[in-house]
Each structure stands twice: as structure tokens, then as C-alpha cells.
Scaffold this motif. Structure first.
Motif, PDB file in Angstrom:
ATOM      1  N   ASP A 221      44.422  53.266 129.848  1.00 37.58           N
ATOM      2  CA  ASP A 221      44.733  54.213 128.787  1.00 37.58           C
ATOM      3  C   ASP A 221      45.929  53.688 127.994  1.00 37.58           C
ATOM      4  N   GLU A 222      45.870  53.884 126.672  1.00 34.65           N
ATOM      5  CA  GLU A 222      46.942  53.382 125.806  1.00 34.65           C
ATOM      6  C   GLU A 222      47.818  54.542 125.327  1.00 34.65           C
ATOM      7  N   TYR A 223      49.143  54.339 125.387  1.00 37.78           N
ATOM      8  CA  TYR A 223      50.106  55.344 124.937  1.00 37.78           C
ATOM      9  C   TYR A 223      51.128  54.687 124.012  1.00 37.78           C
ATOM     10  N   LYS A 224      51.531  55.431 122.986  1.00 33.88           N
ATOM     11  CA  LYS A 224      52.601  54.959 122.115  1.00 33.88           C
ATOM     12  C   LYS A 224      53.931  55.472 122.663  1.00 33.88           C
ATOM     13  N   LEU A 225      54.951  54.610 122.629  1.00 31.96           N
ATOM     14  CA  LEU A 225      56.265  54.967 123.167  1.00 31.96           C
ATOM     15  C   LEU A 225      57.293  55.099 122.051  1.00 31.96           C
ATOM     16  N   GLN A 226      58.299  55.901 122.317  1.00 29.78           N
ATOM     17  CA  GLN A 226      59.426  56.043 121.403  1.00 29.78           C
ATOM     18  C   GLN A 226      60.707  55.794 122.179  1.00 29.78           C
TER      19      GLN A 226
ATOM     20  N   LEU B  93      53.947  51.839 141.604  1.00 28.73           N
ATOM     21  CA  LEU B  93      53.401  53.164 141.876  1.00 28.73           C
ATOM     22  C   LEU B  93      51.961  53.050 142.387  1.00 28.73           C
ATOM     23  N   GLU B  94      51.494  54.103 143.051  1.00 24.05           N
ATOM     24  CA  GLU B  94      50.110  54.138 143.509  1.00 24.05           C
ATOM     25  C   GLU B  94      49.177  54.106 142.295  1.00 24.05           C
ATOM     26  N   ASN B  95      48.220  53.203 142.301  1.00 29.68           N
ATOM     27  CA  ASN B  95      47.266  52.980 141.200  1.00 29.68           C
ATOM     28  C   ASN B  95      47.932  52.404 139.943  1.00 29.68           C
ATOM     29  N   GLY B  96      49.161  51.944 140.061  1.00 25.89           N
ATOM     30  CA  GLY B  96      49.879  51.450 138.878  1.00 25.89           C
ATOM     31  C   GLY B  96      49.720  49.965 138.624  1.00 25.89           C
ATOM     32  N   GLU B  97      49.025  49.254 139.533  1.00 28.85           N
ATOM     33  CA  GLU B  97      48.878  47.815 139.382  1.00 28.85           C
ATOM     34  C   GLU B  97      48.190  47.470 138.057  1.00 28.85           C
ATOM     35  N   GLY B  98      48.726  46.486 137.360  1.00 22.74           N
ATOM     36  CA  GLY B  98      48.116  46.025 136.117  1.00 22.74           C
ATOM     37  C   GLY B  98      48.606  46.748 134.878  1.00 22.74           C
ATOM     38  N   SER B  99      49.401  47.810 135.046  1.00 20.45           N
ATOM     39  CA  SER B  99      49.940  48.522 133.883  1.00 20.45           C
ATOM     40  C   SER B  99      50.911  47.629 133.129  1.00 20.45           C
TER      41      SER B  99
ATOM     42  N   LEU C  16      48.265  51.887 130.605  1.00 20.91           N
ATOM     43  CA  LEU C  16      48.442  52.503 131.912  1.00 20.91           C
ATOM     44  C   LEU C  16      47.126  52.544 132.680  1.00 20.91           C
ATOM     45  N   SER C  17      47.189  52.115 133.932  1.00 21.53           N
ATOM     46  CA  SER C  17      46.006  52.146 134.795  1.00 21.53           C
ATOM     47  C   SER C  17      45.589  53.592 135.073  1.00 21.53           C
ATOM     48  N   LYS C  18      44.301  53.770 135.333  1.00 23.40           N
ATOM     49  CA  LYS C  18      43.769  55.101 135.628  1.00 23.40           C
ATOM     50  C   LYS C  18      44.339  55.618 136.954  1.00 23.40           C
ATOM     51  N   GLY C  19      44.632  56.921 136.990  1.00 23.15           N
ATOM     52  CA  GLY C  19      45.041  57.557 138.243  1.00 23.15           C
ATOM     53  C   GLY C  19      46.510  57.467 138.571  1.00 23.15           C
ATOM     54  N   VAL C  20      47.334  56.971 137.662  1.00 24.48           N
ATOM     55  CA  VAL C  20      48.774  56.890 137.924  1.00 24.48           C
ATOM     56  C   VAL C  20      49.400  58.266 137.724  1.00 24.48           C
ATOM     57  N   ASP C  21      50.371  58.604 138.564  1.00 24.09           N
ATOM     58  CA  ASP C  21      51.086  59.876 138.450  1.00 24.09           C
ATOM     59  C   ASP C  21      51.937  59.863 137.178  1.00 24.09           C
ATOM     60  N   MET C  22      51.541  60.662 136.171  1.00 22.35           N
ATOM     61  CA  MET C  22      52.216  60.644 134.877  1.00 22.35           C
ATOM     62  C   MET C  22      53.655  61.152 134.971  1.00 22.35           C
ATOM     63  N   GLN C  23      53.927  62.087 135.866  1.00 19.82           N
ATOM     64  CA  GLN C  23      55.295  62.586 136.010  1.00 19.82           C
ATOM     65  C   GLN C  23      56.235  61.477 136.466  1.00 19.82           C
TER      66      GLN C  23
ATOM     67  N   GLY D  62      65.695  55.965 128.366  1.00 17.46           N
ATOM     68  CA  GLY D  62      65.655  56.706 127.109  1.00 17.46           C
ATOM     69  C   GLY D  62      64.338  56.625 126.367  1.00 17.46           C
ATOM     70  N   ALA D  63      63.282  56.135 127.030  1.00 23.26           N
ATOM     71  CA  ALA D  63      61.972  56.028 126.372  1.00 23.26           C
ATOM     72  C   ALA D  63      61.113  57.234 126.740  1.00 23.26           C
ATOM     73  N   VAL D  64      60.279  57.675 125.799  1.00 18.08           N
ATOM     74  CA  VAL D  64      59.361  58.790 126.043  1.00 18.08           C
ATOM     75  C   VAL D  64      57.995  58.438 125.476  1.00 18.08           C
ATOM     76  N   ILE D  65      56.968  59.106 125.994  1.00 12.92           N
ATOM     77  CA  ILE D  65      55.616  58.938 125.454  1.00 12.92           C
ATOM     78  C   ILE D  65      55.513  59.771 124.185  1.00 12.92           C
ATOM     79  N   LEU D  66      55.091  59.142 123.096  1.00  9.34           N
ATOM     80  CA  LEU D  66      54.985  59.818 121.812  1.00  9.34           C
ATOM     81  C   LEU D  66      53.699  60.620 121.787  1.00  9.34           C
ATOM     82  N   LYS D  67      53.841  61.917 121.583  1.00  5.55           N
ATOM     83  CA  LYS D  67      52.664  62.785 121.530  1.00  5.55           C
ATOM     84  C   LYS D  67      51.889  62.525 120.246  1.00  5.55           C
ATOM     85  N   GLU D  68      50.583  62.793 120.279  1.00  6.76           N
ATOM     86  CA  GLU D  68      49.698  62.481 119.151  1.00  6.76           C
ATOM     87  C   GLU D  68      50.152  63.144 117.867  1.00  6.76           C
ATOM     88  N   HIS D  69      50.591  64.427 117.934  1.00  2.00           N
ATOM     89  CA  HIS D  69      50.973  65.133 116.718  1.00  2.00           C
ATOM     90  C   HIS D  69      52.320  64.665 116.177  1.00  2.00           C
TER      91      HIS D  69
END
Length: 694
Positions: free
Chosen positions: A2-7, A25-31, A42-49, A59-66
Motif C-alpha cells: 500500500d502506498e501512503y504520502k507523508l508530510q 514490525l510483524e509483517n513489516g518486511e519489505g516496507s 507499506l506491506s500488508k498487515g502491518v500495525d498502523m498505530q 515529526g512525520a505523519v501520514i497525509l490524509k487523502e483530503h
């Protein structure tokens, strides 16, 4: 993935460290965290929290779509805030120095602490968090250095270190803001919608919904939505977005067309052969994004340096504090004092300044010459270049057609008929013909009737007789041997043909080509004098034209008939043999610009090429490029001298710890002395500009 934009991603080394933590992290390999484009894969199944917690540590955050449309506004606001804080910090610092010389009271100390906190609070917070996690990086060292300096009463030194490190972070963040914006500007050239023919109906659909086999309608001036084949209609198509060539290409049924190319006139129905994601234009955009994530040797060195430098300094400091008292009955207080002095020596102030001031001076001097260099790493790279690859159209040539050769069979009617017909057309080739005819001061006859014959040219009735101006397809009668030989000769010499005829014979021929810039040959010669060994041309034009241009301007080599992905492969081949810069001005050059060690764009080229490039020639010619290379080489030489001085003085100071002779004053002198020296030496780069101005 999955692709996410960062700020808020402002540190390349921090991005690498966060990527390593996410991979644990668990399932985080390859991210992956893509620092240049500020994205996270981000690899599938990673704990987003847990991922968000790791990102927030820097100081980085995931940029929400809106929020996507406002991403750059946030970055701009952050950099503006940082500038204000650094400005306030500097003013307080200078005021503290003045107050310190006037009164002996706690006020200066409070002012120094305030200035340091204003500019370095984020670094201090990160450093403290890293210390608690036993995570050691540049932030950690800077924090320890600040604590060490303040603990021994060196308020001024500690504050200066905080301010300088803040400036360094600001410059890095501003550079990345520009790089990320360039990617978004490039993506804007892609077509967004298409007119889908569904039975007897036409409807506008997103290009992402098109499939192979769909039939689309492309009106005059519209972009062809994806690679396909002409089903019905005839027109000239501008393929500059793909091939980079100024000459429009005539298209008729069963001929292939590229997605992203523009229909000049008429109406085409195009059968889609590929979904947009697989089209030539989509591949170009993907190549640019992929190439921008390729680490340069300089970036790789910085990453490796950051891993080992900070722990090494801290280990040396601890050893100085502990080993002499334990093994040589040394005084704990005295050697703790020595250890703190080592921290001051280890403060990377002079090392940090050894490169930026020289680079800023080089950038400023080049800016006065009309050359915009987007970052220090690109200036350093420019000084290491030994091969330059050029696009042809708009770079070595002017980028618009002109008449270079003519063969006239009927002097009385040739110019008059051609001018009468072509004056009504806005086609680039017609404009080239009119420029030539206007030089001849010919009077025109108004056509009684005029018709465009798609794929052939234009026909008109003049004085009751039919005439044509067009390509070889416009001729429907047998040609004499002499005429056939003249036509073949012009074609062999790389010209585009314009034939003027009536219904029975040819009146004359125009040989159209792209005019070579007057300065190109001299500039290529100057590049050799500046230390460039190889000059290469990469073009989508045919071989005869490429050979002609290469010989006239004095290039060492050329490669013709190249599509954008083939240019990328050729650039990769060249980079395996040395340091390569690519010079271009069109979107078709963007992947090659991004793939080369250094991308250089012409100032009046497409926005995509300019934004993707590392260096922009604002004059729209190559005239100042040789001097820019000379300046860059001087910058690189000075940086080496500065690093030698900075490390050399620190090494001498550290060696004084062996007999226990290192004092805080010597430590401060080694650091500040190195700082002053590297600053003065770096500023000599600007002296050349002053002498030139004088």
C-alpha cells in the motif's frame, strides 16, 4: 504494497532509520520509505498505530487523502516558521554577545539559553528521546554537545552550534520541498479524460477506465489518451511529449499513436491498444519517479558516515573520562573535564560548515550568471562530471523548423504560390516556409479556394488553376528523374520535404530542418577546455539528421532513433563508464534527466524537464555551462581542503588528550578556528565574481 504520502519528512538519515524500525514490525518486511518523493510503501498487515508512532518520532505523519492538495502549504508554513525561529534566535544570540561584554550578570546566560532553545528545541527533544532509547545519531551527538557545552559554561559556543544545526536542517527541508513539488508538476501533463465511443453514443470517461480495444474520439487540440492505432481520420500529431521532436508527424488509418501526444487538426478515432498505466507516457512518469529514488554515491556516503561518526565520538569521550582514572590513577574530575572537552572537539560544527558555505557561495556565483542550481549535492556532482549527454531539439538546436535548402524549378511561380497558400496556415512547417518567403519580398495572390488534405498538405485554386503545397503523398503524377534525385538528396541529408506543384509539374522544393544554435559549436569546445572528456547527443530523430548536427557542433558521439526509455538505457550505459550529466528541455527528456548523475534543463523547456532537473540554465542556451563546471570544480577542491582542515585540527586537539593537555580553550579554539578557516576559504569562491564584475 500500500502506498501512503507523508508530510514532515525532512531528514534522509532519519527516513532510513524509521524504515529499518518498520521492517522489524510483524509483517513489516519489505516496507520502504521513499525520502525523495515523501512516500511510504507499506506491506500488508502491518500495525498502523505502531507505524504512525515510529513516524511521529521524527515529526512525520501520514497525509490524509483530503489534505493532499494542501500538503505543500503545510511544508511551506513549516519552513517559514523555522526561518522566523532561526531569525529570532540569531538576534537574541547577537544581543547576548553584546550584553555579555557590558554586564557581568545572569542575563546573558538566560539569553543564550533562550536563543539555543528557540532554534534547537526540536533537535534537543529528538536527541533526548534517542538517548532514552540508546539510539545514536547526529541529533543525539548535537544534544550531548549542547549539554556538554552548557555544563562547562560555554554558553556562546553551545548556542552557535544549535543555530548552525537549525540552518542545516532548514536548507535540507527546503531542498526536498522543491524536489517533491517537481514530481507533482510532472504528473500534471498526463491526460485526465477521454471521449469514449460506445455504440452510437459518446461519453467522457476517466482515462483510468479505458481498456484495450476501446474506441475513443480525439478532437483537434486534444491529447490522445493512451497508446493506440488510428481507426479513422487523418491528421498531424505533435509527439514532442514522447519523442521530443518539433516536427509534427502525419497520421492516417492503421498508424500507431502515443498516449499524451496532441492531435493538431482534424478528428481522429483511435483504437486503444494499452491501458494508460502501460502507455508510453505513463512509463515515462514512472521512470522519473523510480530514478529519483536511486541513491547517489554522495547520499550513500552520508548514510554510512552518520552510522559510525556519532557513536565513535561518544565512545572516545567516554574512554577519555573513564580509562585514565581506572587504569592510570588519574583524577576523576580532571579527566571528566577532558571528556567534556572531547565532546566540544567532536562537535561537528566545522565539518557541517566545510561544505555548505562553499556550496552556497558557488550557487550564488552561478545564480549571478543565470544558472539555477537546486542544491549543494548537484553542484558537487557538476564538478565531478566527465561526460555530458545532450538532447538535440531545443538544446543544441533552436527547437523550431526553418528552411535550409531549396530547389527551384519555376522561379516565377514557386515563392508566390507557396506564400499564397501557406500564409493561411498555423502549422509549424508552414510558418517555417513563410519566414523564408518573407525574406524574398514576394507579393502574394489571394487563393480563390483552399482545402486541407489530411496527411498530404494543402491544395488551392489560384488564378483559376489548382496548386498544392505538401509532402510526397501530394504528388499524383510521374516525376522526372532530376526531380526524383533532388527529392532523394534532400531526404538523405535529413530534411523534411515541402513540395510546391500544380497538376502537372513540381515548381520547387523546400528542405526543412531544425536550426542549430549559433553558439553550440563554441560552447562544446569550451566544455572540453573545462575538463569534459565526452559530449554525446541522444535524439529521437533519424540518423542522418543526428549525424549532421553532431559533426557541425563537434560532439564526440551521437545516438539516434531513441524513445525515452531507450534514452534511459543509454544514460545507464554511459554512467557505467563515468560521471554523466544529461541536458534537455522536454518531458521526453525527464526520465533521462532523472536517471543521469546530474540533470540539466533549458530554462524555456517544459515544466516537467525543468522541475525534474537538478540544474536549470535560465538563459535558454548553454553559454554559461562551461563556467558553471569550472566553478563547481573549484567548490569541490575547496570542500576537500575544508574537510582536511576541520578534521586535522580536531585530530591534533584529540591527540592532546594522551598527555592530558587538552583544555576547553584548546577544544573551543580547534572547533572555532576550523570554523573560521573553512568559512574564509569558502568565501574565496565569491572573489572571482567580484573580480569579473570589476
Amino acid at each position: 504494497m500500500d502506498e501512503y504520502k507523508l508530510q514532515g519528512l525532512t531528514c534522509g538519515n532519519c527516513a532510513r532509520e524509521m524504515e529499518e524500525e518498520i521492517n522489524k514490525l510483524e509483517n513489516g518486511e519489505g516496507s520502504k520509505i521513499l525520502y525523495n518523493s515523501s512516500k511510504m510503501m507499506l506491506s500488508k498487515g502491518v500495525d498502523m498505530q505502531k507505524v504512525e508512532k515510529i513516524l511521529s518520532s521524527d515529526g512525520a505523519v501520514i497525509l490524509k487523502e483530503h489534505d493532499d492538495a494542501h500538503g505543500h502549504d503545510h511544508v511551506h508554513t513549516n519552513s517559514s516558521t523555522m526561518k522566523i525561529l532561526l531569525g529570532i534566535s540569531t538576534i537574541i544570540f547577537l544581543a547576548a554577545i553584546y550584553v555579555d561584554t557590558q554586564w557581568n550578570n545572569p542575563v546573558p546566560v538566560i539569553m543564550y539559553l533562550t536563543a539555543a532553545a528557540t532554534s534547537g528545541y526540536s533537535t534537543f527533544i529528538k536527541g533526548v528521546k534517542n538517548l532514552l532509547k540508546f539510539k545514536f545519531n547526529i541529533d543525539t551527538l548535537m544534544t550531548i554537545a549542547l549539554i556538554g557545552a552548557f555544563s562547562i559554561g560555554e554558553w556562546k559556543e553551545g548556542t552557535l552550534v544549535a543555530i548552525l544545526f537549525g540552518v542545516n536542517e532548514l536548507l535540507e527541508g527546503m531542498g526536498m520541498e522543491k524536489a517533491r513539488k517537481s514530481m507533482e508538476e510532472l504528473l500534471k501533463v498526463a491526460p485526465k479524460e477521454a471521449i469514449l465511443i460506445d455504440g452510437d453514443q459518446e461519453r467522457v470517461v476517466p482515462i483510468s477506465s479505458l481498456h484495450a480495444g476501446d474506441l475513443v474520439l480525439v478532437k483537434s487540440g486534444q491529447k490522445i489518451p493512451s497508446d493506440g492505432i488510428v481507426a479513422t481520420g487523418k491528421s498531424s500529431v505533435n509527439e514532442a511529449a514522447i519523442t521530443g521532436e518539433a516536427m509534427p508527424v502525419e497520421k492516417e488509418p492503421n498508424e500507431k499513436v502515443f498516449g499524451g501526444s496532441i492531435n493538431n487538426e482534424g478528428v481522429l478515432k483511435v483504437r486503444i491498444l494499452k491501458e494508460y498505466k502501460d502507455s508510453s507516457l505513463a512509463k515515462i512518469l514512472h521512470l522519473v519517479e523510480e530514478a529519483q529514488e536511486t541513491k547517489t554515491p554522495t547520499e550513500q556516503f552520508i548514510n554510512k558516515f552518520a552510522r559510525y561518526y556519532t557513536p565513535l565520538i561518544m565512545i572516545i569521550s567516554v574512554l577519555v573520562m573513564v580509562v585514565p582514572p581506572l587504569l592510570m590513577n588519574g583524577d576523576w574530575g580532571a579527566w571528566f573535564y577532558q571528556g567534556l572537552a572531547v565532546l566540544i572537539v567532536g562537535c561537528p560544527c566545522a565539518l557541517i560548515l566545510s561544505s555548505p558555505i562553499a556550496i552556497v557561495s558557488g550557487i550564488a556565483r552561478n545564480a549571478k550568471n543565470g544558472i539555477l542550481i537546486k542544491g549543494g549535492v548537484f553542484l558537487e556532482q557538476l564538478g565531478k562530471i566527465d561526460t555530458i549527454a545532450f538532447d538535440k531539439t531545443g538544446t543544441l538546436t533552436k527547437g523550431h523548423p526553418y528552411v535550409e535548402q531549396m530547389v527551384v524549378y519555376d522561379e516565377e511561380r514557386f515563392f508566390r504560390i507557396a506564400g499564397s497558400i501557406e500564409k493561411t496556415s498555423s502549422h509549424p512547417i508552414a510558418k517555417a516556409v513563410m519566414e523564408k518567403i518573407n525574406d524574398e519580398n514576394i507579393s502574394y495572390t489571394e487563393p480563390e479556394e483552399i482545402n486541407t488534405i489530411s496527411g498530404q498538405g494543402v491544395s488551392a485554386i489560384i488564378d483559376g488553376k489548382k496548386f498544392k503545397v505538401g509532402n510526397e503523398k501530394s504528388i499524383d503524377f510521374s516525376l522526372p528523374k532530376k526531380h526524383r534525385e533532388d527529392i532523394q538528396s534532400l531526404k538523405d541529408n535529413g530534411y523534411t520535404l515541402v513540395i510546391v506543384s500544380d497538376d502537372e509539374k513540381v515548381l520547387g522544393l523546400f528542405g526543412i530542418t531544425d536550426e542549430i544554435r549559433e553558439e553550440s559549436k563554441e560552447i562544446i569546445g569550451n566544455l572540453y577546455l573545462a575538463g569534459i572528456r565526452n559530449t554525446v547527443m541522444l535524439t529521437g530523430d533519424h540518423n542522418m539528421t543526428a549525424e549532421k548536427v553532431a559533426k557541425q557542433v563537434g560532439l564526440t558521439d551521437y545516438y539516434a532513433n531513441l524513445l525515452p526509455d531507450e534514452k534511459v538505457l543509454k544514460i545507464k550505459e554511459l554512467t557505467s563508464q563515468g560521471k554523466v550529466a544529461m541536458v534537455g528541455d522536454g518531458i521526453n527528456d525527464a526520465p533521462a534527466l532523472a536517471t543521469a548523475d546530474l540533470g540539466i534543463a533549458m530554462g524555456k523547456g517544459t515544466d516537467s524537464a525543468i522541475e525534474t532537473a537538478d540544474i536549470v540554465l535560465m538563459q535558454d542556451h548553454l553559454g554559461k555551462l562551461p563556467s558553471a563546471i569550472t566553478i563547481a570544480k573549484k567548490v569541490n577542491k575547496i570542500i576537500k581542503v575544508n574537510i582536511t582542515l576541520a578534521l586535522g585540527l580536531k585530530l591534533i586537539a584529540l591527540l592532546l588528550t594522551i598527555p592530558g593537555l587538552l583544555t576547553l580553550w584548546i577544544a573551543i579554539l580547534s572547533d572555532m578556528g576550523a570554523t573560521i578557516l573553512v568559512t574564509l576559504i569558502s568565501l574565496t569562491i565569491m572573489l572571482g565574481e567580484k573580480r569579473n564584475a570589476a
